[in-house]
Write a protein that holds these residues in place. Sequence first.
Motif, mmCIF file in Angstrom:
data_model
loop_
_atom_site.group_PDB
_atom_site.id
_atom_site.type_symbol
_atom_site.label_atom_id
_atom_site.label_comp_id
_atom_site.label_asym_id
_atom_site.label_seq_id
_atom_site.Cartn_x
_atom_site.Cartn_y
_atom_site.Cartn_z
ATOM 1 N N ASP A 1 -11.010 -2.143 -1.528
ATOM 2 C CA ASP A 1 -11.029 -2.516 -2.926
ATOM 3 C C ASP A 1 -9.959 -1.700 -3.630
ATOM 4 O OD1 ASP A 1 -12.095 -0.012 -2.982
ATOM 5 O OD2 ASP A 1 -14.066 -0.594 -3.708
ATOM 6 N N TYR A 2 -9.752 -1.982 -4.886
ATOM 7 C CA TYR A 2 -8.759 -1.218 -5.626
ATOM 8 C C TYR A 2 -9.341 -0.781 -6.959
ATOM 9 C CZ TYR A 2 -8.025 -5.739 -7.942
ATOM 10 O OH TYR A 2 -8.220 -6.919 -8.616
ATOM 11 N N THR A 3 -8.671 0.170 -7.582
ATOM 12 C CA THR A 3 -9.068 0.675 -8.883
ATOM 13 C C THR A 3 -8.104 0.147 -9.930
ATOM 14 O OG1 THR A 3 -9.931 2.705 -7.897
ATOM 15 C CG2 THR A 3 -9.471 2.735 -10.267
ATOM 16 N N THR A 4 -8.626 -0.414 -11.013
ATOM 17 C CA THR A 4 -7.769 -0.829 -12.120
ATOM 18 C C THR A 4 -7.454 0.380 -12.977
ATOM 19 O OG1 THR A 4 -8.762 -3.033 -12.144
ATOM 20 C CG2 THR A 4 -7.559 -2.344 -14.119
ATOM 21 N N TRP A 5 -6.162 0.678 -13.099
ATOM 22 C CA TRP A 5 -5.815 1.856 -13.893
ATOM 23 C C TRP A 5 -5.954 1.520 -15.381
ATOM 24 C CZ3 TRP A 5 -1.993 1.414 -17.483
ATOM 25 C CH2 TRP A 5 -0.995 0.454 -17.280
ATOM 26 N N ASP A 6 -6.130 2.550 -16.182
ATOM 27 C CA ASP A 6 -6.234 2.348 -17.617
ATOM 28 C C ASP A 6 -5.688 3.557 -18.357
ATOM 29 O OD1 ASP A 6 -8.412 4.306 -18.115
ATOM 30 O OD2 ASP A 6 -9.587 2.905 -16.916
ATOM 31 N N TYR A 7 -5.499 3.389 -19.653
ATOM 32 C CA TYR A 7 -4.911 4.447 -20.463
ATOM 33 C C TYR A 7 -5.872 5.606 -20.693
ATOM 34 C CZ TYR A 7 -1.308 0.988 -21.489
ATOM 35 O OH TYR A 7 -0.312 0.059 -21.378
ATOM 36 N N ASP A 8 -7.160 5.333 -20.662
ATOM 37 C CA ASP A 8 -8.136 6.367 -20.986
ATOM 38 C C ASP A 8 -8.304 7.378 -19.858
ATOM 39 O OD1 ASP A 8 -8.631 5.236 -23.467
ATOM 40 O OD2 ASP A 8 -10.162 3.887 -22.657
ATOM 41 N N THR A 9 -8.466 6.877 -18.635
ATOM 42 C CA THR A 9 -8.703 7.787 -17.518
ATOM 43 C C THR A 9 -7.418 8.192 -16.811
ATOM 44 O OG1 THR A 9 -9.037 5.975 -15.946
ATOM 45 C CG2 THR A 9 -10.971 6.772 -17.145
ATOM 46 N N ALA A 10 -6.325 7.455 -17.078
ATOM 47 C CA ALA A 10 -5.026 7.739 -16.465
ATOM 48 C C ALA A 10 -5.086 7.719 -14.943
ATOM 49 C CB ALA A 10 -4.484 9.084 -16.962
ATOM 50 N N VAL A 11 -5.942 6.863 -14.383
ATOM 51 C CA VAL A 11 -6.023 6.716 -12.938
ATOM 52 C C VAL A 11 -4.911 5.779 -12.502
ATOM 53 C CG1 VAL A 11 -7.413 5.886 -11.013
ATOM 54 C CG2 VAL A 11 -8.497 7.098 -12.893
ATOM 55 N N GLY B 1 -1.536 5.324 -9.262
ATOM 56 C CA GLY B 1 -1.137 5.729 -7.920
ATOM 57 C C GLY B 1 -1.662 4.816 -6.843
ATOM 58 N N TYR B 2 -1.801 5.374 -5.625
ATOM 59 C CA TYR B 2 -2.204 4.593 -4.460
ATOM 60 C C TYR B 2 -3.460 3.774 -4.733
ATOM 61 C CZ TYR B 2 0.742 7.790 -1.614
ATOM 62 O OH TYR B 2 1.768 8.514 -1.083
ATOM 63 N N GLY B 3 -3.440 2.503 -4.329
ATOM 64 C CA GLY B 3 -4.637 1.678 -4.396
ATOM 65 C C GLY B 3 -5.075 1.298 -5.794
ATOM 66 N N THR B 4 -4.210 1.458 -6.796
ATOM 67 C CA THR B 4 -4.568 1.088 -8.158
ATOM 68 C C THR B 4 -3.803 -0.155 -8.587
ATOM 69 O OG1 THR B 4 -2.896 2.509 -9.199
ATOM 70 C CG2 THR B 4 -5.064 3.473 -8.766
ATOM 71 N N MET B 5 -4.353 -0.865 -9.552
ATOM 72 C CA MET B 5 -3.816 -2.157 -9.963
ATOM 73 C C MET B 5 -3.688 -2.223 -11.474
ATOM 74 S SD MET B 5 -2.744 -4.981 -8.639
ATOM 75 C CE MET B 5 -3.415 -4.632 -7.005
ATOM 76 N N TYR C 1 0.829 -1.203 0.000
ATOM 77 C CA TYR C 1 0.000 0.000 0.000
ATOM 78 C C TYR C 1 0.867 1.258 0.000
ATOM 79 C CZ TYR C 1 1.014 0.184 5.050
ATOM 80 O OH TYR C 1 1.658 0.253 6.263
ATOM 81 N N ARG C 2 0.280 2.356 -0.419
ATOM 82 C CA ARG C 2 0.916 3.667 -0.519
ATOM 83 C C ARG C 2 2.168 3.636 -1.394
ATOM 84 N NH1 ARG C 2 0.751 4.656 5.053
ATOM 85 N NH2 ARG C 2 2.986 4.901 5.027
ATOM 86 N N ASN C 3 2.170 2.760 -2.401
ATOM 87 C CA ASN C 3 3.230 2.784 -3.397
ATOM 88 C C ASN C 3 2.798 3.681 -4.549
ATOM 89 O OD1 ASN C 3 5.142 0.637 -2.290
ATOM 90 N ND2 ASN C 3 3.192 -0.453 -2.325
ATOM 91 N N ALA C 4 3.644 3.786 -5.575
ATOM 92 C CA ALA C 4 3.349 4.630 -6.730
ATOM 93 C C ALA C 4 3.110 6.070 -6.301
ATOM 94 C CB ALA C 4 2.151 4.098 -7.512
#
Length: 225
Positions: free
Chosen positions: A130-140, A142-146, A86-89
């Motif tokens: 839970d976590y958020t899957t990052w993607d190229y479209d939203t550019a989400v 950082g923390y808690g993303t996969m 956790y708290r990486n990126a």
Amino acid sequence: MYILTVPEGPSGYGIFLNNSAVNVTVNKNHIAYNHLGISIDANNSTGIVITQNTITDNVLEGIRFNAGYDLAENPVQPLVTDNAIYRNARGPSMMILGELSANPEGIYGGGLLNPSERLQLDANWYGKNDYTTWDYDTAVVGYGTMCPRINTTYIVFKGINSTSPGNYSITFYKNGEIASNLTSFDLYATLNRGQTVKLKLHLMLLTVSDYSDSMQVTIFPSTIQ
């Protein structure tokens, strides 16, 4: 293990598995404040086990499976579970891919579009329920993303109960069962008594009693930040 002279940054790797990774176990370590927590770039790999570590506050990912990583013939698949990642990126960087990632040029590259080609990992604590899957479209990111090339479940907590003034209990679950092997780690919470106060809270795992149906984690407040 490389710590200073690496191209990715002056703070280096916490652990670097390169060229060969056969029956490697990483267990009960605190891997923090590196440029990259664990970098896995070994070919013909088998039997990699990463369990009960705290992997936190690294500039890029907590764990990255790089392009050079591949599997031996008839391999034992990697086991990554019961870690607090956790708290990486946290950056800064032009490449921040979340708590874990699998390189798009590697063996899991097709997992972006084909779920059957994703890296399969067991449950870990990713800093939230839970976590958020990052993607190229939203550019989400950082923390808690996969990374979308990784399929994993997550360890979750249910309920925060006050046991006495300043002490709280939390129950953690892994795939619906008590997370009895989860590593100890620090938890940050905000308590509101007219104003928002940020406390650094330390988690201590307690033994499950015979009559208890849950594992209790007691939080002891320490330094106010």
